[in-house]
Design a protein around this motif. Structure first.
Motif, PDB file in Angstrom:
ATOM      1  N   GLN A  20      -2.474  -2.026   6.627  1.00  0.00           N
ATOM      2  CA  GLN A  20      -1.712  -1.747   5.336  1.00  0.00           C
ATOM      3  C   GLN A  20      -0.489  -2.439   5.105  1.00  0.00           C
ATOM      4  O   GLN A  20       0.186  -2.622   6.158  1.00  0.00           O
ATOM      5  N   ASP A  21      -0.090  -2.949   4.107  1.00  0.00           N
ATOM      6  CA  ASP A  21       1.373  -3.454   4.017  1.00  0.00           C
ATOM      7  C   ASP A  21       2.093  -2.270   3.438  1.00  0.00           C
ATOM      8  O   ASP A  21       1.889  -1.458   2.516  1.00  0.00           O
ATOM      9  N   VAL A  22       3.257  -2.339   4.161  1.00  0.00           N
ATOM     10  CA  VAL A  22       4.459  -1.096   3.849  1.00  0.00           C
ATOM     11  C   VAL A  22       5.618  -1.824   3.417  1.00  0.00           C
ATOM     12  O   VAL A  22       6.143  -2.771   3.930  1.00  0.00           O
ATOM     13  N   ALA A  23       6.147  -1.304   2.517  1.00  0.00           N
ATOM     14  CA  ALA A  23       7.742  -1.684   2.136  1.00  0.00           C
ATOM     15  C   ALA A  23       8.713  -0.706   2.571  1.00  0.00           C
ATOM     16  O   ALA A  23       8.353   0.537   2.135  1.00  0.00           O
ATOM     17  N   ILE A  62       6.079   0.922 -11.388  1.00  0.00           N
ATOM     18  CA  ILE A  62       5.418   1.000 -10.305  1.00  0.00           C
ATOM     19  C   ILE A  62       4.946   2.086  -9.760  1.00  0.00           C
ATOM     20  O   ILE A  62       5.456   3.266  -9.914  1.00  0.00           O
ATOM     21  N   SER A  63       3.586   2.203  -9.601  1.00  0.00           N
ATOM     22  CA  SER A  63       3.068   3.583  -9.066  1.00  0.00           C
ATOM     23  C   SER A  63       2.420   3.549  -7.558  1.00  0.00           C
ATOM     24  O   SER A  63       1.822   4.275  -7.192  1.00  0.00           O
ATOM     25  N   THR A  64       2.876   2.743  -6.799  1.00  0.00           N
ATOM     26  CA  THR A  64       2.712   2.760  -5.344  1.00  0.00           C
ATOM     27  C   THR A  64       2.870   4.047  -4.859  1.00  0.00           C
ATOM     28  O   THR A  64       4.220   4.564  -5.058  1.00  0.00           O
ATOM     29  N   THR A  65       2.186   4.322  -3.739  1.00  0.00           N
ATOM     30  CA  THR A  65       2.479   5.572  -2.841  1.00  0.00           C
ATOM     31  C   THR A  65       3.625   5.591  -2.245  1.00  0.00           C
ATOM     32  O   THR A  65       4.157   4.781  -1.646  1.00  0.00           O
ATOM     33  N   LEU A  66       4.754   6.645  -2.163  1.00  0.00           N
ATOM     34  CA  LEU A  66       5.914   7.160  -1.541  1.00  0.00           C
ATOM     35  C   LEU A  66       5.794   7.685  -0.278  1.00  0.00           C
ATOM     36  O   LEU A  66       4.941   8.768  -0.329  1.00  0.00           O
ATOM     37  N   VAL A  67       6.197   7.445   0.779  1.00  0.00           N
ATOM     38  CA  VAL A  67       6.355   8.174   1.967  1.00  0.00           C
ATOM     39  C   VAL A  67       7.703   8.510   2.560  1.00  0.00           C
ATOM     40  O   VAL A  67       8.392   7.519   2.447  1.00  0.00           O
ATOM     41  N   ASP A  74       0.943  -1.245  -0.106  1.00  0.00           N
ATOM     42  CA  ASP A  74       0.111  -0.038   0.053  1.00  0.00           C
ATOM     43  C   ASP A  74       0.860   1.346   0.084  1.00  0.00           C
ATOM     44  O   ASP A  74       0.442   2.335  -0.299  1.00  0.00           O
ATOM     45  N   ALA A  75       2.146   1.090   0.605  1.00  0.00           N
ATOM     46  CA  ALA A  75       2.877   2.278   0.528  1.00  0.00           C
ATOM     47  C   ALA A  75       4.462   1.837   0.559  1.00  0.00           C
ATOM     48  O   ALA A  75       4.617   0.808   1.269  1.00  0.00           O
TER      49      ALA A  75
END
Length: 230
Positions: A76-79, A49-54, A30-31
């Motif tokens: 949510q899953d976060v990388a 890849i269009s995943t949201t960046l934080v 998810d982020a």
């Protein structure tokens, strides 16, 4: 149920070293928490890849870790990624991994590139055992004290270093550790990759006038290898 934190290794230079699994994870979460969103966006664009960046870096780590934990607790899953290589190894990430461990959130490693292993594999020095010391202190006095603490270790020493400090650090290593066999790995996996092997005295002499550029891993023989044969 809480989400998962994925600790994802990214290329240290050559984008071809990104793993298939790493790409899949970055697409599915998810982020993505990253040191430099602009740098990571280039990687994501390359792989579609269009995943949201934080943002997650050393200056906002405490607050950002809490924000990431809140995402995970919402399911949510976060990388977690770093600018290059494996997170936590001389890069941010320790705080959020500890928070997850304390709160019972699953942390999943997604292994891949790391400059430590790459340098050890080509240095021509004993790869095991080794001690990874990260970056030496910036100030000369603190740097020599740190080297003094490592001087008697019988294992191969591995350091990261920056271009504006590489010459001074090699000189300090020579002074404190003695003239041991060593290797400098410069710009690993990049276009101008270079592996320079020799005695610390030789490497220090080459680095002085050479004005080496790039990112460096320095590998030095452990205690007992101070006398370098010609």
């Amino acid at each position: 149920m809480s989400g998962r934190l994925y600790v994802v290794a990214t290329p240290i230079g050559n984008l071809g070293d990104m793993t298939f699994r790493g790409v899949e994870v970055l697409k599915s979460v998810d982020a993505i928490a990253t040191e430099d969103t602009r740098h990571t966006r280039k990687l994501l664009t390359h792989f579609g890849i269009s995943t949201t960046l934080v943002s997650y870096h050393e200056h906002n780590e405490e607050r950002a870790a809490q924000d990431i934990l809140a995402r995970l607790e919402r399911g949510q899953d976060v990388a977690l990624v770093t600018d290059a290589g494996t997170p936590l190894l001389a890069d941010p990430g320790y705080r959020i991994v500890c928070l997850c461990a304390r709160e019972g959130v699953e942390v999943v490693p997604v292994p891949g590139a790391t400059a430590i292993a790459a340098a050890l594999s080509v240095a021509g020095l004993p790869p095991m055992p080794f001690y990874f010391a990260g970056f030496l202190p910036r100030k000369p006095g603190a740097r020599t004290r740190r080297l003094g603490e490592l001087k008697e270790l019988p294992c191969t020493l591995v350091f990261y270093e920056t271009p504006h400090r590489i010459a001074r650090s090699l000189e300090d290593m020579l002074e404190v550790l003695g003239d041991r066999p060593a290797a400098v790995a410069r710009e690993l996996t990049k276009v101008h990759e270079e592996i320079i092997r020799g005695a610390l005295s030789e490497l220090a002499e080459r680095a002085g006038p050479a004005a080496w550029r790039g990112e460096f891993v320095v590998v030095v023989g452990g205690a007992g290898t101070a006398d370098v044969e010609g």
